[in-house]
Design a protein around this motif. Sequence first.
Motif, PDB file in Angstrom:
ATOM      1  N   ASP A   1       0.825  -1.201   0.000  1.00  0.00           N
ATOM      2  CA  ASP A   1       0.000   0.000   0.000  1.00  0.00           C
ATOM      3  C   ASP A   1       0.863   1.257   0.000  1.00  0.00           C
ATOM      4  O   ASP A   1       0.690   2.146  -0.836  1.00  0.00           O
ATOM      5  N   VAL A   2       1.819   1.312   0.923  1.00  0.00           N
ATOM      6  CA  VAL A   2       2.649   2.502   1.052  1.00  0.00           C
ATOM      7  C   VAL A   2       3.452   2.725  -0.210  1.00  0.00           C
ATOM      8  O   VAL A   2       3.466   3.811  -0.790  1.00  0.00           O
TER       9      VAL A   2
ATOM     10  N   ASP B   1     -10.925  -6.799 -10.683  1.00  0.00           N
ATOM     11  CA  ASP B   1     -11.877  -6.185  -9.750  1.00  0.00           C
ATOM     12  C   ASP B   1     -11.153  -5.311  -8.731  1.00  0.00           C
ATOM     13  O   ASP B   1     -11.598  -4.220  -8.395  1.00  0.00           O
ATOM     14  N   ILE B   2     -10.030  -5.845  -8.256  1.00  0.00           N
ATOM     15  CA  ILE B   2      -9.301  -5.111  -7.214  1.00  0.00           C
ATOM     16  C   ILE B   2      -8.794  -3.772  -7.754  1.00  0.00           C
ATOM     17  O   ILE B   2      -8.954  -2.723  -7.122  1.00  0.00           O
TER      18      ILE B   2
ATOM     19  N   TYR C   1      -8.745  -1.361  -1.393  1.00  0.00           N
ATOM     20  CA  TYR C   1      -8.773  -2.804  -1.108  1.00  0.00           C
ATOM     21  C   TYR C   1      -7.828  -3.140   0.042  1.00  0.00           C
ATOM     22  O   TYR C   1      -8.189  -3.860   0.985  1.00  0.00           O
ATOM     23  N   LEU C   2      -6.607  -2.591  -0.032  1.00  0.00           N
ATOM     24  CA  LEU C   2      -5.613  -2.906   0.991  1.00  0.00           C
ATOM     25  C   LEU C   2      -6.000  -2.316   2.349  1.00  0.00           C
ATOM     26  O   LEU C   2      -5.835  -2.945   3.391  1.00  0.00           O
ATOM     27  N   GLN C   3      -6.528  -1.082   2.311  1.00  0.00           N
ATOM     28  CA  GLN C   3      -6.969  -0.471   3.568  1.00  0.00           C
ATOM     29  C   GLN C   3      -8.053  -1.320   4.221  1.00  0.00           C
ATOM     30  O   GLN C   3      -8.036  -1.554   5.429  1.00  0.00           O
ATOM     31  N   GLN C   4      -8.966  -1.784   3.391  1.00  0.00           N
ATOM     32  CA  GLN C   4     -10.057  -2.605   3.906  1.00  0.00           C
ATOM     33  C   GLN C   4      -9.495  -3.896   4.507  1.00  0.00           C
ATOM     34  O   GLN C   4      -9.898  -4.339   5.580  1.00  0.00           O
ATOM     35  N   PHE C   5      -8.496  -4.441   3.823  1.00  0.00           N
ATOM     36  CA  PHE C   5      -7.878  -5.668   4.335  1.00  0.00           C
ATOM     37  C   PHE C   5      -7.185  -5.420   5.669  1.00  0.00           C
ATOM     38  O   PHE C   5      -7.341  -6.181   6.625  1.00  0.00           O
ATOM     39  N   ILE C   6      -6.400  -4.332   5.725  1.00  0.00           N
ATOM     40  CA  ILE C   6      -5.651  -4.039   6.963  1.00  0.00           C
ATOM     41  C   ILE C   6      -6.617  -3.879   8.130  1.00  0.00           C
ATOM     42  O   ILE C   6      -6.385  -4.398   9.233  1.00  0.00           O
ATOM     43  N   ASN C   7      -7.738  -3.189   7.881  1.00  0.00           N
ATOM     44  CA  ASN C   7      -8.729  -3.020   8.949  1.00  0.00           C
ATOM     45  C   ASN C   7      -9.346  -4.345   9.367  1.00  0.00           C
ATOM     46  O   ASN C   7      -9.528  -4.613  10.560  1.00  0.00           O
ATOM     47  N   ALA C   8      -9.675  -5.171   8.366  1.00  0.00           N
ATOM     48  CA  ALA C   8     -10.293  -6.459   8.688  1.00  0.00           C
ATOM     49  C   ALA C   8      -9.310  -7.347   9.459  1.00  0.00           C
ATOM     50  O   ALA C   8      -9.679  -8.057  10.406  1.00  0.00           O
TER      51      ALA C   8
END
Lengths: 471, 315
Positions: free
Chosen positions: B179-180, B284-285, B293-300
């Motif tokens: 992400d970064v 899709d991603i 997508y990655l932010q959502q993953f990190i939160n989950a």
Amino acid sequence: MAAIFNEMHDKAEQVRSPYLRIDEWLGTLKKKDVERATREAEARFRRQGITFAVYGNNEASERLIPFDIVPRVFAASEWRRLTAGIEQRVRALNAFIHDIYHRQEILRAGRVPQDIIINNAAFVPEMVGVDPARGIYAHVIGIDIVRISENEFYVLEDNCRTPSGVSYMLEDRETMMHLFPELFLRQRVAPVENYPAMLRSTLESVAPPACKGEPTIVVLTPGIHNSAFFEHAFLADEMGAELCEGSDLFVQDGFLYMRTTQAPQRVDVVYRRIDDAFLDPLTFKPDSGIGVPGIFDVYRAGRVTIVNAPGSGIADDKGVYTYIPEVIEFYTGEKPLLKNVKTWRCSETKSLQYVLEHLSELVVKEVHGSGGYGMLVGPTSSKREIEAFRAKLKARPDNYIAQPTLALSAVPTFTASGIAPRHVDLRPFVLSGDRVRITPGGLTRVALKKGSLVVNSSQGGGTKDTWVLED
Amino acid sequence: MLGRTASSLFWMSRYMERAENLARLLEVGHRISLMPGRIEGHRDEWRSTLLSSACEQPYLQKHSEVTAEKVIDFIVFDEDNPTSIRSVVRTARNNARAVRTALTRDVWESINSTWNELVTIKPQDMTKDRIPVFLDWVKQHSMSFRGAVLGTMLRNENYYFSQLGNFIERADNTARILDVKYFILLPKPTDVGSDLDAHQWAQILRSVSAHRAYRWFYRDSAYKPWLVAEFLILREEMPRSLLFSYQWIFTALSGLAALHGKTYACHTQAGEILSMLRNGRMEDIFQSGLHEYLQQFINANNALSMQIGRTYNFP
């Protein structure tokens, strides 16, 4: 000071019989073998994390207690004599604590002054009338014993609270067996490895009446920053018991539980290694963050056993110590087999005067001190140190007791300049439950500095493996 | 098992994994700073290192400018930085000490010797030429720890909690690096396809020790963003990918469920994340946004970590 008793060589420089094999072995050892063995032993201790934290230092300075590879040896007959005296003493100590928290017969009989008990910081009034399982209070006692001649043993201190050092007794033996296995083939040394099993049996035997079935035992530690944390973890592991911190335990519906990854689990016996004052913030020190709120009520109700019982310290207080020979006679009807050291209580005017006049010959200790801190060893102190101590003593005489400087026995020890005698003491570990159990051996502490009589690890002392030979 | 024991096992492994990841990040940063001709944008490299290791805020509180020496010192030695290598190894070892009884001797000795050796290394001795050797040393010790865990621990609660910590950390780390580096460092459309671009992609792969694996796997000389992203997110062959991590997490949670005879909300959560990764498609991603997508993953992933703690009574 009398002549020093050398445990390996008697006066005629003959080798005493328990040390015959050790003497032969030392003759074959080369300096570099010793250095290698000492290095290996240290690496072993460090790798396993057998370190202790020195208070006031940061964690980078975890220290090792120096280990000396020359064992300290007792013949079977010597050990039998010693254990008879130890067993007599611990039975009396437990009877004494029971009496102090019940009818106080010994005070009524005037054999121990009431004042010294009732006004003692180690007396826990909350324990009055509590009935621990089997009437045992001090389940684990570490008695500090010194030897000054072939047949003279003195008790310096009865550690009835949370004595430590037993892990060193066990690891010192493991290390010796690892480094010098052939030594154990040459003669039969009584094993010490059963200690954890004996401790477990002792703890099981004092499960509270409310416990049905196999008791759940836990070891309660103040946490990883405690200087004896390694030992707490070691004993829990060896006993197959959970190692808990205060926050892992809680009281609900009158019982003690531990927080597990599933449903809470009932706890029956707590081998605690935290001091009385921190045990229960609702009963003792209210700001204790390491205790278990409400545990004392569960204990009073006979639903958990706390080992050692709160208030056991009344039996190892230095002020009470001077009365222990009386205590033994009172409860056993026998003469004490182990001697007490002559002690002057500085709170008494006459004694104080004597002590002040003989400071250069005496050992002066704080009544509530431990770990070798804040004491004066007259014969090895400078004039200036003695005068500084004199001022402290005069300011608070009731804070001190004094004893003659004992000529602690010496055992051969490796030093920078080869093998030389160094002074030692002995701490056997005594378990009381359904019966008294004594491991054949103990912790031998050795003062590594030439001439020093202070064996405490915090003051530069080391340890030795302690052997009891089998017949 | 005590809830605290489970928690210590979890964090012990999490922190050892973190030490390894920090070493990789620094390795990449150090490599760039040694490049001849200094590729444009290298200064941002240290900033992205700070960002990927979640150290930027504490760093800026202490230092006003971003320099190689200061960043390295901050991430390796600084005791004020709770996620410096020194701090995380210390925390890992403190957790291990607290649960000595739950560890095999090999696991304990591995982590203990790492710490004992680490404290003998002085910051002033860490000259530039010694950094690569030191970072290798960190990685080797982290791997020896992991080897001891895999090779000596009984497959019981102890093992499963340790695995959970390990892979939640790894998933978090891989997602953050991707992400970064992708989102923050490559926003300009003009850069796409440039040398700088290829270089940045190589770095992302190096940060997770996957630049060679990428070539073997895709047989492609160019780095294609969607392939790099796919490699790190959706490929179960890649041992630091999100899918790989979640397969291990799911296995560990299933192991606990079998032992306890119970499943909880955390099992459902982990199952949902796993199936999202298994069924994910790169089109899709990218369509909905890689960053989102990655932010959502990190939160989950964080939410799952917290849920595991609640479920198993971590203190």
